[in-house]
Design a protein around this motif. Structure first.
Motif, PDB file in Angstrom:
ATOM      1  N   PRO A  61      26.074   5.261  32.117  1.00  0.00           N
ATOM      2  CA  PRO A  61      25.216   6.354  31.607  1.00  0.00           C
ATOM      3  C   PRO A  61      25.928   7.689  31.497  1.00  0.00           C
ATOM      4  N   ASP A  62      27.072   7.854  32.155  1.00  0.00           N
ATOM      5  CA  ASP A  62      27.797   9.118  32.009  1.00  0.00           C
ATOM      6  C   ASP A  62      28.203   9.288  30.553  1.00  0.00           C
ATOM      7  N   SER A  63      27.757  10.418  29.953  1.00  0.00           N
ATOM      8  CA  SER A  63      27.896  10.567  28.500  1.00  0.00           C
ATOM      9  C   SER A  63      29.336  10.700  28.056  1.00  0.00           C
ATOM     10  N   ASP A  64      30.227  11.146  28.943  1.00  0.00           N
ATOM     11  CA  ASP A  64      31.617  11.343  28.541  1.00  0.00           C
ATOM     12  C   ASP A  64      32.515  10.175  28.896  1.00  0.00           C
TER      13      ASP A  64
ATOM     14  N   GLU B 259      22.942  14.748  31.901  1.00  0.00           N
ATOM     15  CA  GLU B 259      24.204  14.364  31.265  1.00  0.00           C
ATOM     16  C   GLU B 259      24.391  15.115  29.948  1.00  0.00           C
ATOM     17  N   THR B 260      24.429  16.403  30.038  1.00  0.00           N
ATOM     18  CA  THR B 260      24.610  17.244  28.856  1.00  0.00           C
ATOM     19  C   THR B 260      25.863  18.074  29.032  1.00  0.00           C
ATOM     20  N   GLN B 261      26.567  18.272  27.942  1.00  0.00           N
ATOM     21  CA  GLN B 261      27.812  19.026  27.982  1.00  0.00           C
ATOM     22  C   GLN B 261      27.654  20.463  27.514  1.00  0.00           C
TER      23      GLN B 261
END
Length: 1497
Positions: free
Chosen positions: A1054-1057, A981-983
């Motif tokens: 948990p999805d970071s966005d 989960e990194t952008q």
């Protein structure tokens, strides 16, 4: 004659030869003195010589004043500054800085102006020169010549406060005219104000020398007595005056401090805000004895001490402190200050007096705020002398002392003679001639006696008879004459003897003039025929001073221009001092006033003051007359008369009759020349451009110009009182005459033709209006010329200068300097930066032609291009707010063929997917086609780089560290994201040139490399489902209601966005209640978002059973999850959720917050204000403060805000106070324990804990001693209290009871436990969630003295089943491939080094597993070691042409795992306890099914 007589004769002869040398030279100026020569000087040359001596660093020495031309010589900080204006601008000359001329020595100044050359010579040695531009100029000095002061002259070039000169001056010669040759005043030609002959010794007085005030006009001003709230002044004085002013210091806003003598007593005043506080002494001070005075005041009181007797009074309270302003006056006031102080009604400054009653007597030791004030510090002095002596025995004129006159004549005060037989002290000032001032009344006469002029040597000792000592008069008195009563036989021409003085035959007769001083010069000779060895040759002059006691004379009123005043009908005319003249030599003109005694035919007109127009007045002041404020207004008959009389406040003048005659009139515009102006500039419209004549002559009638058609290209503006210019539609002739009307060219565009401008107007003179007229205006239009616009050639990356050879502009029609000619940047260059100095120019930035000429403009390229190219910037020319058309400047680049050109646009990849890297995203190249090799210096953190070969899958490589240009051009380089989960991600690489076709680069290409940072943007996917964060029962009152909040129900995505507030809840049927909207109880909620829970919009209402559960579905829009919410119903309750007590240092404060005390309740509580705490029993050793004040109640909100404080009183080692908690109608009691610690307890608590707990999946583990442990030297384990802040996610904490040996049902997830519980093994972590590898929880600890928050405990979970990861691989048809560890991976650190067997339950269909040491032997099992050593392999059997993508699979179902004791150390802690498990073989079964993919080629 004897030895003593001979010695005295020698002294007398020395006196005759030495006395009077200094007194006979020059003139003295006392700070307000000046000499004015009323001449009109017109000359083409200028010469000036003068000599001066002073101790003051500032002062005006010389002024030649004209309307426009002027010459000013002044002292400035001890140096000479010359300001000269002769029509072509001001020229300034300064003497050398090292020459300081305030040293009380004689200095000479010479100034010459000849043929535009200026020369300044100081002390005949130091010369400074300058030159005037613009051709020859004649000097026009219409206002006259001034020495030492400007006499109140009002001209604009006398800037600021220009103080008068104070000191001595001589030999002043201007254009061969000696100014100080005579100190007589000649009305209309020369005015000598307060100047005395000779150099006064008061300029040389020492710090400790007393000051003698000897006349009714005496005073001294000193620099400001700096008072800021309080002040102190000390001095000693001696006087016989009944009434006099001693001190006066003014302050801001009308405040003042004064000290005066009233009826022989001292009286102090402090005036503030219209209040006057007075304090008087009780002892007389006018007894001709010395008295010591101390005056002190502060913001609260006023002290006055006379000798040793003190008085005090309180002062009114004031909001602002006393702040002084202006000089300190001592002994009296000047004329201006006298008029101001009269309003204060001091006894020593009566209204009828011009400036008050001056002090007569002696004063010494003056200190203001401990700063000494002596004559050398004086700014202005009048009628004072240095030094005092006691009162004369005959009590006649007790304050006229010999000191002043003796010093003026170089005759010291001491007349003692050395004792006989001792050698003569040549260095002592012991002479024999004594001079004392003669005092005479204005217009009277006085006898000159021996006490005024005396030789203190016995005539028998000299052998000379008194009739033989002759006083010869060298220069007669200026303001009187000497009368000598002798017989005709004894008649002598202008001489008298010592015998005449003794017989009373010498008189001084005053001529009645208003000068306070007079003098005559004389020499001393002897008619004796005896030879005297030291008899002087020639005549040495002495100065004898005469003090005149002035009397008040009545004013004299005259009509210099006749008694007829002519004016035009129905107009008004200004009265001036030339029409009505009053003279009063002993009264300041500002103190004179006029009275209108009669106005015959008053209906014909009246006098008015401009301050009250339209109102008839019966009196006015001389100041109003001088300022031009008085007018006669005609309204009726043509003939009238006015009777006038003047007064000085005490006496009145003669009466005069002014006849008035009005005549008919008409007017015409006599001058209408127009003006010439440059575009963008301004020009004054003066009287020579536009004026009106009445009856063919100039006039003073009110004339106004009304603009009927304004100018097209500009504005007519008038200057306001504050100096601002504003556009007007009308203006007056008076504004034109004062230079306050102008034309302002406002047209700011280029004018292609020479068009003219004009405005039309009508004239209104006293109601008569003219026809419409036109005023022409000629405008010199501005034109721009771009002389040079040469492109800049750039071949390097370094900064290049743009000078006048590249860019040069000029103007026509308007004179514009290079500094005023600007370039405005419209579009900056794109491939570089344009700079002025180090400042980068942006859009609309401005630089000047001067910047270009000075080489301050430069261009700095960003990078050298790979090919020949061009950059540009657009600009226009600006001057006088006018802009030209736009131009383009070009910069030509020569390409750098060896420079690396990098393409780096970054990557965009979807979460968990891959992206080919092409030439458009990443590439390095040069113009000479070098090839590049790329080396990864920092790999990506959230993915990997791999080389793929679609034609040969076996040629693909993961985690590459190097690649080439061909890999990018062939589209073989790929970035693969790791599905985290990194952008963002990135990697660093170095691109190095290897040359055409080379494998490694040459040494001379070492510099052809560059570092590249490649940024990767990851487009996230919604691939995670929501996770429940709060899982507990919801408590509510039976048949009641309560808000459902995040404290009761909370999920996290948990999805970071993703925003957790957007999670959507859907509920099914609720058996025992409903969810409704809190703002509308009738609206049932079936769906709501998590933001609604946060904002308190969801309300649960109970009805039905006491216990029930209902289903909730939660979604983020893609993924769904469900859970049960348990509803527990009971009667209303309030429970203490947290009560840690308080820890406070002895005598200090400690905050009681929600972390120390909190409650839970099942009632419907909307705000923390509804939870109230009331004091039942207060603490014994302290106090409870709420918002810094003692209170017996507070709320949960106060706890949350930290507003509740316990303050210890320093006693006891512990304390306790009892509270009752009230929520609605439910109460519960609670005791708060307070522990007191001393300074030694400040040592920080140490937290000793193991980093990680290891637990077998599904099993418990103890938090035994050491995991964790809170240590403090003064603590016992039971005092260290642990609180669970965040519980574990994949298990829970339990507390066991030793007596039961098991876990209690209510011991699940304890919130609080102690260090003693941990040491006793009573706290366990129980792992519950399957298939997890790690867990964590957070603890807070309080040891009784300190708190440590956020202690993280990590838990490693050892799985029950072996976590096997299998990766597909590819083998060629008929070939083989080794089974690598990457294909059969056990990713768990606790299985490292542990051997195991892989058993094939179903072998491959189209191949087999074999051992590399035993070819063609099919294996049904193999070990992990064989895999690690590459002994096992899979071989493909040829099957002809199988279908594409044919899958060959085998399944690993049964895995035999051997554990040898001691070989798997980490697992020993998880599974095996020493002494309990023997060495044995563990067999575990897994149900994980993995496939190997085999692709046929």
């Amino acid at each position: 004659m004897g030895r003593l007589g001979a010695r005295r004769l020698v002294l007398f002869a020395a006196c005759l030869g030495l006395c009077g040398a200094r007194g006979a030279l020059g003139a003295s100026f006392y700070g307000e003195s000046y000499v004015e020569l009323n001449i009109k000087e017109v000359s083409s040359e200028l010469s000036l010589q003068l000599r001066f001596q002073t101790s003051k660093p500032q002062g005006l020495l010389f002024l030649a004043a004209g309307k426009n031309d002027y010459c000013i010589i002044e002292l400035l900080s001890g140096n000479i500054r010359v300001r000269l204006h002769l029509g072509a601008g001001e020229q300034v000359l300064l003497s050398e800085q090292r020459l300081h001329m305030d040293d009380l020595l004689w200095h000479s100044v010479e100034l010459y102006y000849v043929k535009n050359n200026i020369s300044l010579v100081i002390d005949e040695h130091y010369e400074t020169t300058g030159q005037l531009t613009g051709g020859m100029h004649n000097l026009h000095f219409q206002h006259g010549i001034y020495i030492a002061g400007h006499g109140g002259l009002d001209v604009p070039y006398l800037e600021g406060e220009l103080p008068n000169f104070r000191g001595c001056m001589e030999d002043v010669v201007f254009n061969q005219r000696e100014i100080l040759a005579s100190l007589r005043s000649y009305p209309g030609f020369k005015k000598v104000y307060e100047v005395s002959l000779g150099c006064s010794d008061e300029f040389f007085a020492g710090e400790d020398e007393a000051i003698n005030f000897f006349s009714s006009r005496s005073y001294v001003t000193f620099p400001e007595w700096r008072v800021r709230g309080e002040g102190l002044v000390e001095f000693a004085f001696q006087t016989g005056s009944q009434q006099a002013l001693l001190l006066f210091q003014s302050g801001k806003e009308g405040n003042f401090v004064a000290l005066e003598i009233v009826n022989g007593l001292l009286k102090a005043h402090v005036g503030r805000s219209k209040s006057n506080t007075q304090l008087s002494s009780f002892s007389l001070v006018n007894d001709n004895k010395w008295h010591i005075i101390r005056l002190k005041f502060t913001g609260r009181y006023l002290d006055l001490m006379v000798d040793e007797q003190g008085e005090r009074t309180l002062l009114p309270l004031q909001s602002k402190p006393f702040v002084s302003e202006g000089p300190l006056f001592v002994g009296g006031l000047d004329n201006g200050k006298g008029e101001e102080v009269k309003k204060l009604e001091l006894a020593s400054v009566p209204r009828k007096s011009a400036r008050g009653i001056s002090f007569k007597g002696c004063l010494r030791g003056l200190e203001a705020n401990s700063e000494k004030r002596a004559l050398k510090n004086a700014l202005v002095s009048k009628d004072v002398a240095a030094g005092c002596k006691l009162q004369s025995s005959d009590n006649e004129n007790p304050f006229i002392t010999t000191t002043e006159n003796l010093l003026r004549s170089e005759v010291p005060l001491s007349t003692s003679v050395p004792e006989a037989g001792k050698p003569f002290p040549h260095h002592e000032s012991s002479y024999f001639l004594s001079l004392n001032n003669l005092v005479v009344q204005e217009g009277g006469r006085a006898l000159l006696e021996q006490r005024h002029m005396n030789v203190d040597v016995a005539s028998e000792d000299l052998g000379i008879h008194p009739s033989q000592i002759l006083f010869n008069i060298e220069e007669m008195p200026l303001h009187g004459f000497l009368r000598i009563d002798v017989t005709p036989a004894q008649e002598r021409e202008e001489a008298f003897t010592m015998l005449d003085l003794g017989q009373g035959k010498v008189w001084y007769v005053h001529d009645g003039s208003e000068e306070p001083r007079d003098f005559f010069t004389f020499s001393v000779s002897s008619k004796s025929k005896k030879e005297m060895p030291l008899y002087p040759q020639g005549h040495v002059p002495y100065v004898f001073n005469i003090t005149v006691l002035l009397v008040n004379d009545p004013p004299v009123l005259k009509l210099p221009e006749g008694n007829l005043l002519l004016l035009f009908e129905n107009s008004k005319k200004r009265l001036t001092p030339n029409i009505i003249h009053v003279s009063d030599p002993d009264t300041d003109s500002l103190s004179l006033s006029f009275s209108v005694l009669g106005n015959f035919n008053s209906d014909a007109g009246f006098l008015e003051n401009t301050n009250g127009p339209g109102k008839a007045i019966t009196g006015f002041t001389h100041g109003d007359l001088r300022d031009g404020n008085i007018f006669y207004v005609h309204r009726g008959h043509r003939n009238s008369r006015i009777l006038l009389r003047a007064s000085d406040g005490e006496l009145v003048s003669n009466t005069v009759v002014l006849r008035i005659m009005a005549v008919p009139w008409d007017f015409e515009v006599a001058v209408r020349t127009g003006v010439v102006v440059q575009q963008g500039g301004t020009v004054l419209i003066t009287q020579s451009n536009l004026s009106v004549e009445v009856n063919g002559e100039p006039h003073e009638m009110e004339t106004r110009y009304a603009i009927t058609h304004p100018p097209q290209f500009g504005q007519i503006q008038r200057q306001g009182t504050r100096g601002e210019w504003k556009q007007v539609s009308s203006f007056s002739q008076r504004s034109i005459d004062r230079g306050r009307v102008r034309y302002h060219s406002t047209f700011q565009e280029l004018q292609l033709e020479n068009v003219t401008d004009h405005f039309k107007f009508k004239v209104n003179v006293e109601g008569k209006i003219s026809e419409e007229l036109m005023f022409p205006i000629t405008v010199h239009w501005l034109k721009f010329i771009l002389l040079k616009n040469v492109p800049l050639e750039v071949s390097k990356i370094s900064r290049q200068v743009l000078n006048s050879e590249h860019l040069q502009a000029a103007t026509e029609g308007v004179d514009v300097t290079q500094r005023e000619l600007h370039f405005k940047l419209l579009t900056p260059p794109k491939k570089g930066k344009l700079l002025v100095g180090n400042k980068v120019l942006k859009t609309n930035s401005v630089f000047s032609q001067q910047n270009v000429a000075d080489s301050k403009l430069s261009y700095e390229p960003q990078e050298r291009p790979r090919e020949d190219t061009q950059d540009t910037f657009r600009f226009l020319i600006v001057a006088k707010h006018i802009e030209s058309k736009d131009y383009t400047f070009r910069i030509n680049f020569e390409g750098d063929k060896t420079r690396i050109i990098v393409t780096n646009r970054g990557l965009l990849v979807k979460e968990g997917e891959g992206k080919l890297i092409t030439k458009s995203e990443l590439f390095a190249q040069t113009l000479d086609n070098q090839t590049f090799q790329y080396k990864i210096t920092e790999s990506p953190q959230h993915g990997k780089l791999k080389l793929v070969d679609f034609s040969d899958p076996l040629g693909s490589r993961d985690n590459v560290t190097t690649f080439t240009d061909q890999d990018i051009l062939g589209e073989r380089l790929m970035y693969v994201h790791d599905d985290s989960e990194t952008q963002h991600d990135e990697f660093l690489l170095v691109a190095s040139a290897t040359g055409p076709g080379q494998v490694v680069r040459h040494l001379d290409m070492e510099h052809l490399s560059t570092e590249i940072q490649v940024a990767i943007s990851v487009e996230l996917k919604n691939d995670e489902k929501p996770v429940r964060m709060v899982d507990k029962a919801f408590h509510v009152v039976r048949n009641g209601q309560r808000l459902l909040t995040l404290a009761d129900l909370c999920y996290h995505d948990p999805d970071s966005d993703f925003d957790d507030g957007q999670l959507l809840y859907t509920r099914r049927g609720i058996p025992n209640g409903d969810l409704v909207r809190a703002s509308d109880l009738t609206q049932k909620l079936y769906q709501f978002r998590q933001d609604d829970l946060r904002e308190g919009r969801v309300l649960f209402r109970h009805r039905g059973a006491d216990s029930a559960r209902f289903v909730l579905f939660v979604t983020d829009g893609v993924h769904y999850t469900s859970s049960l919410l348990e509803v527990s119903v009971s009667d209303p309750y309030v429970q203490i959720a947290n009560n840690t007590g308080l820890v406070v240092q002895r005598g200090e404060d400690s905050s009681l917050t929600a972390s120390n005390l909190s409650v839970t309740t099942n009632q419907d509580v909307r705000t923390d204000h509804e939870i109230e705490f009331h004091m039942l029993q207060p603490p014994k050793h302290g106090r409870v403060l709420v918002n810094h004040s003692v209170s017996h109640s507070f709320s949960q909100h106060d706890l949350q805000q930290g507003c509740v404080i316990y303050r210890h009183d320093g006693s006891g080692n512990s304390d306790i106070f009892n509270l009752t908690v009230k929520v609605k109608e439910i109460n519960v009691d609670v005791s708060i324990y307070v522990r007191v610690y001393s300074e030694s307890h400040r040592h920080r608590t140490q937290i000793l804990l193991i980093k990680t707990l290891v637990v077998e999946e599904g099993k418990p583990v103890k938090l035994s001693r050491g995991r964790p442990q809170a240590v403090h030297e003064d603590n016992i384990p039971s005092e260290a209290m642990f609180t669970v802040r965040i519980p574990p996610m994949h298990g829970h904490l339990r507390k066991s009871f030793p007596e039961e040996g098991s876990l209690g049902a209510d011991a699940k997830s304890p919130l609080i436990f102690t260090q003693q519980d941990i040491d006793d093994g009573a706290i366990l972590y129980v792992q519950t969630a399957p298939d997890q590898q790690q867990d964590r929880f957070l603890l807070d600890v309080v040891n009784g003295f300190q708190a440590v928050n956020g202690i993280e405990i990590l838990v490693d979970i050892v799985p029950k089943r072996i976590p096997l990861e299998v990766q597909n691989f590819t083998v060629r048809e008929g070939g083989s491939k080794a089974l690598l560890e990457d294909y059969l991976k056990i990713p768990n650190k606790y299985f490292e080094g542990v051997d195991c067997e892989f058993v094939l339950l179903k072998p491959p269909k189209h191949g087999y597993v074999g051992n590399s040491h035993f070819p063609r032997v099919k294996l049904m099992k193999f070990t992990r070691k064989q895999v690690n050593r590459h002994f096992s392999s899979v071989r493909s059997q040829g099957i002809g042409k199988p279908p594409p993508n044919l899958l060959f699979a085998f399944t690993l179902i049964h895995i035999k795992w051997r554990v040898i004791w001691g070989s798997a150390t980490p697992l020993k802690k998880c599974y095996i306890s020493p002494g309990k498990l023997p060495r044995r073989q563990l067999v575990l079964t897994t149900m994980i099914l993995k496939h190997f993919r085999w692709k046929m080629n």
